[in-house]
Each structure stands twice: as structure tokens, then as C-alpha cells.
Design an enzyme around this catalytic site. Structure first.
Site, PDB file in Angstrom:
ATOM      1  CB  ALA A 179     -76.936  70.940  26.122  1.00 31.56           C
ATOM      2  CD  GLU A 180     -71.652  67.574  26.704  1.00 35.81           C
ATOM      3  OE1 GLU A 180     -71.206  66.431  26.839  1.00 35.81           O
ATOM      4  OE2 GLU A 180     -70.912  68.576  26.691  1.00 35.81           O
ATOM      5  CG  MET A 226     -61.591  61.883  24.797  1.00 34.87           C
ATOM      6  SD  MET A 226     -62.684  63.017  23.902  1.00 34.87           S
ATOM      7  CE  MET A 226     -63.342  63.974  25.265  1.00 34.87           C
ATOM      8  CB  ILE A 266     -61.825  58.585  15.590  1.00 37.00           C
ATOM      9  CG1 ILE A 266     -62.024  60.059  15.985  1.00 37.00           C
ATOM     10  CG2 ILE A 266     -62.577  58.261  14.307  1.00 37.00           C
ATOM     11  CD1 ILE A 266     -61.546  61.055  14.956  1.00 37.00           C
ATOM     12  CG  LEU A 267     -64.989  53.752  18.110  1.00 33.00           C
ATOM     13  CD1 LEU A 267     -66.353  53.595  18.739  1.00 33.00           C
ATOM     14  CD2 LEU A 267     -64.047  52.638  18.551  1.00 33.00           C
ATOM     15  CG  HIS A 272     -69.579  66.883  19.050  1.00 36.70           C
ATOM     16  ND1 HIS A 272     -68.241  66.543  19.123  1.00 36.70           N
ATOM     17  CD2 HIS A 272     -69.626  68.145  18.557  1.00 36.70           C
ATOM     18  CE1 HIS A 272     -67.516  67.563  18.681  1.00 36.70           C
ATOM     19  NE2 HIS A 272     -68.328  68.544  18.329  1.00 36.70           N
ATOM     20  N   GLY A 332     -66.238  61.326  33.142  1.00 39.11           N
ATOM     21  CA  GLY A 332     -67.461  60.525  33.205  1.00 39.11           C
ATOM     22  C   GLY A 332     -68.690  61.233  33.747  1.00 39.11           C
ATOM     23  CB  THR A 333     -69.879  64.761  34.065  1.00 36.44           C
ATOM     24  OG1 THR A 333     -69.727  65.236  32.730  1.00 36.44           O
ATOM     25  CG2 THR A 333     -68.709  65.215  34.921  1.00 36.44           C
TER      26      THR A 333
HETATM   27  C1  GAR Z   1     -68.104  65.939  27.069  1.00 38.03           C
HETATM   28  O1  GAR Z   1     -68.235  67.332  26.968  1.00 38.03           O
HETATM   29  C2  GAR Z   1     -68.382  65.280  25.733  1.00 38.03           C
HETATM   30  O2  GAR Z   1     -69.406  65.890  25.010  1.00 38.03           O
HETATM   31  C3  GAR Z   1     -67.060  65.473  25.044  1.00 38.03           C
HETATM   32  O3  GAR Z   1     -66.098  65.238  26.055  1.00 38.03           O
HETATM   33  C4  GAR Z   1     -66.645  65.566  27.329  1.00 38.03           C
HETATM   34  C5  GAR Z   1     -66.512  64.368  28.253  1.00 38.03           C
HETATM   35  O4  GAR Z   1     -66.869  64.673  29.569  1.00 38.03           O
HETATM   36  N1  GAR Z   1     -66.930  64.591  23.936  1.00 38.03           N
HETATM   37  C6  GAR Z   1     -66.333  64.930  22.793  1.00 38.03           C
HETATM   38  O5  GAR Z   1     -65.772  65.979  22.625  1.00 38.03           O
HETATM   39  C7  GAR Z   1     -66.389  63.858  21.704  1.00 38.03           C
HETATM   40  N2  GAR Z   1     -66.056  64.416  20.430  1.00 38.03           N
HETATM   41  P1  GAR Z   1     -67.292  63.544  30.616  1.00 38.03           P
HETATM   42  O6  GAR Z   1     -66.172  62.495  30.636  1.00 38.03           O
HETATM   43  O7  GAR Z   1     -67.377  64.280  31.931  1.00 38.03           O
HETATM   44  O8  GAR Z   1     -68.603  62.973  30.193  1.00 38.03           O
END
Ligand code: GAR
Length: 204
Positions: free
Chosen positions: A182-183, A93, A95-96, A112, A14-15
Site C-alpha cells: 500500500a504505502e 514522527m 506532530i506539526l 499513515h 526512509g523506505t
Molecule cells: C511508515 O509506515 C509510515 O506510514 C509511518 O511510519 C513508517 C515510516 O517508515 N508513519 C506514521 O506512522 C505517521 N503517523 P519509513 O521511514 O521507512 O518510510
């Protein structure tokens, strides 16, 4: 005018959820309110982050349903019951499929950890994405926020940010840098952009 009610769907650490919570607090997200966090994993640390921030949480487990259509039906019911107008997938995680996507058409966004169309689609999630980027040998990767449609990672792109790959990177160091650079930036920014469009009636 009322803020757009956001649900964040999570599965793990959940970051990205944390980045959204912080962005709402700091005013980067000013047209939306994180109203519900839903996990498909009872042990997700993301649930703790939500509780700490005083956000309502729910857990919906696939194993409690006979078919994935029933699982998605319950997700839809829960989100509709809570008046959700925008669904943000933040490390969700699973796929909908059509059932869910139809119920929230143009109202689902996802982050992503690559520059789509590279290293995306079925089987590319979490660390696997960074492993693939390193094994291919690309010099630049990044993250993408996009609308969710019936094609995995195939919906319209909202925002992207590039991140340089460094000598000696491992999937773990690369994942951390892609998140930090980025994210955690483009997901809150995109969420605000989409909330504003929804509020202004620009996203029909
Ligand atoms: C993140 O890097 C996100 O982009 C990726 O999972 C991680 C979750 O981290 N998502 C995917 O790969 C979706 N295809 P988080 O739980 O710390 O946010």
C-alpha cells in the site's frame, strides 16, 4: 512548465522516501521534483538515501530550539528559502502545529499506515498502529494518504489502499506488507496527483 518543488520530511528508515525517489526516476512522479529532504533525527537512514540520490538534505533538531514553535519556524524558513511548494511527510514522527500548517496550507500531505479513521491520531505511529490493528482483531487494514491539517491524521483523504491481515501476522510482518502493498504505491501516486493539481492551479 516547471516542476513542483517537493520537500520530503523524514525521521527514520526512509523506505517511503525511497519509493518517492524511485517513482520520480521511473516517471510516475512527472510533475514534481524532490528538491530537499529534511530530517528531525540526525541518525535517520533516510538522509543516506537522499544523499545517494543526490538530493540536498538538512537536519533540524527539536532539542536545538526552546519551543516547538521555534522549531517549526525554522522548518518553515528552510522550506520557504528553498522555494518548496509541496511538503510530503514520509514517516515524519513529529506532530506539526498551526504555525507550520498555516504556512503551507493545502500543501502538506502525509502517509499513515492504517485505513483512517481507524488506528490514527495522537499516539498512533509506526509499529504502534499495527500492534493496535492486530490487538483489535481487524481482518483488513491498509494505508492512507491525506492532507495535513491541525487535527492529527484528520485532513481530507487523498487515497487509500486495503491490505489483508493474515493468520500469524506480527506487527513487524504486517508493517512490511502494508508498506509493500500500500504505502509505497499510494504515496508516489498521490504525490503526482497533487503536483499536477498545483501545476494546473487546481488546488487553491
Ligand atoms: C511508515 O509506515 C509510515 O506510514 C509511518 O511510519 C513508517 C515510516 O517508515 N508513519 C506514521 O506512522 C505517521 N503517523 P519509513 O521511514 O521507512 O518510510
Amino acid at each position: 512548465m516547471n516542476k513542483v518543488r517537493i520537500a520530503v520530511l523524514v525521521s527514520g528508515g526512509g523506505t517511503n522516501l525511497q519509493a518517492l525517489i524511485d517513482a520520480e526516476k521511473s516517471g510516475i512522479i512527472k510533475d514534481g521534483k524532490i528538491s530537499l529532504v529534511v530530517s528531525n533525527n540526525a541518525d535517520a537512514y533516510a538522509l543516506k538515501r537522499a544523499e545517494k540520490a543526490g538530493i540536498e538534505t538538512a537536519t533540524v533538531l527539536k532539542k536545538d530550539f526552546i519551543t516547538s514553535s521555534d522549531f517549526e519556524g525554522e522548518l518553515v524558513r528552510l522550506l520557504k528559502e528553498n522555494g518548496i511548494e509541496l511538503v510530503v511527510l514520509a514517516g515524519f514522527m513529529s506532530i506539526l502545529t498551526e504555525k507550520f500548517i498555516k504556512a503551507f496550507e493545502k500543501r502538506i500531505i502525509n502517509v499513515h499506515p492504517s485505513l483512517i479513521p481507524s488506528f490514527c491520531g495522537k499516539g498512533y505511529y509506526g509499529l504502534k498502529v499495527h500492534e493496535a490493528a492486530l490487538s483489535y482483531g481487524v481482518k483488513v487494514t491498509g494505508a492512507t494518504v491525506h492532507f495535513v491539517n491541525e487535527i492529527p491524521d484528520g485532513g481530507k483523504i487523498i487515497m487509500q489502499k486495503a491490505v489483508e491481515i493474515k493468520d500469524g501476522d506480527t506487527p513487524e510482518t504486517l508493517q512490511k506488507r502494508v508498506m509493500e502493498e500500500a504505502e509505497w504505491k499510494i504515496l508516489p501516486m498521490s504525490t503526482q496527483i497533487i503536483c499536477k493539481k498545483i501545476k494546473n492551479g487546481e488546488l487553491l
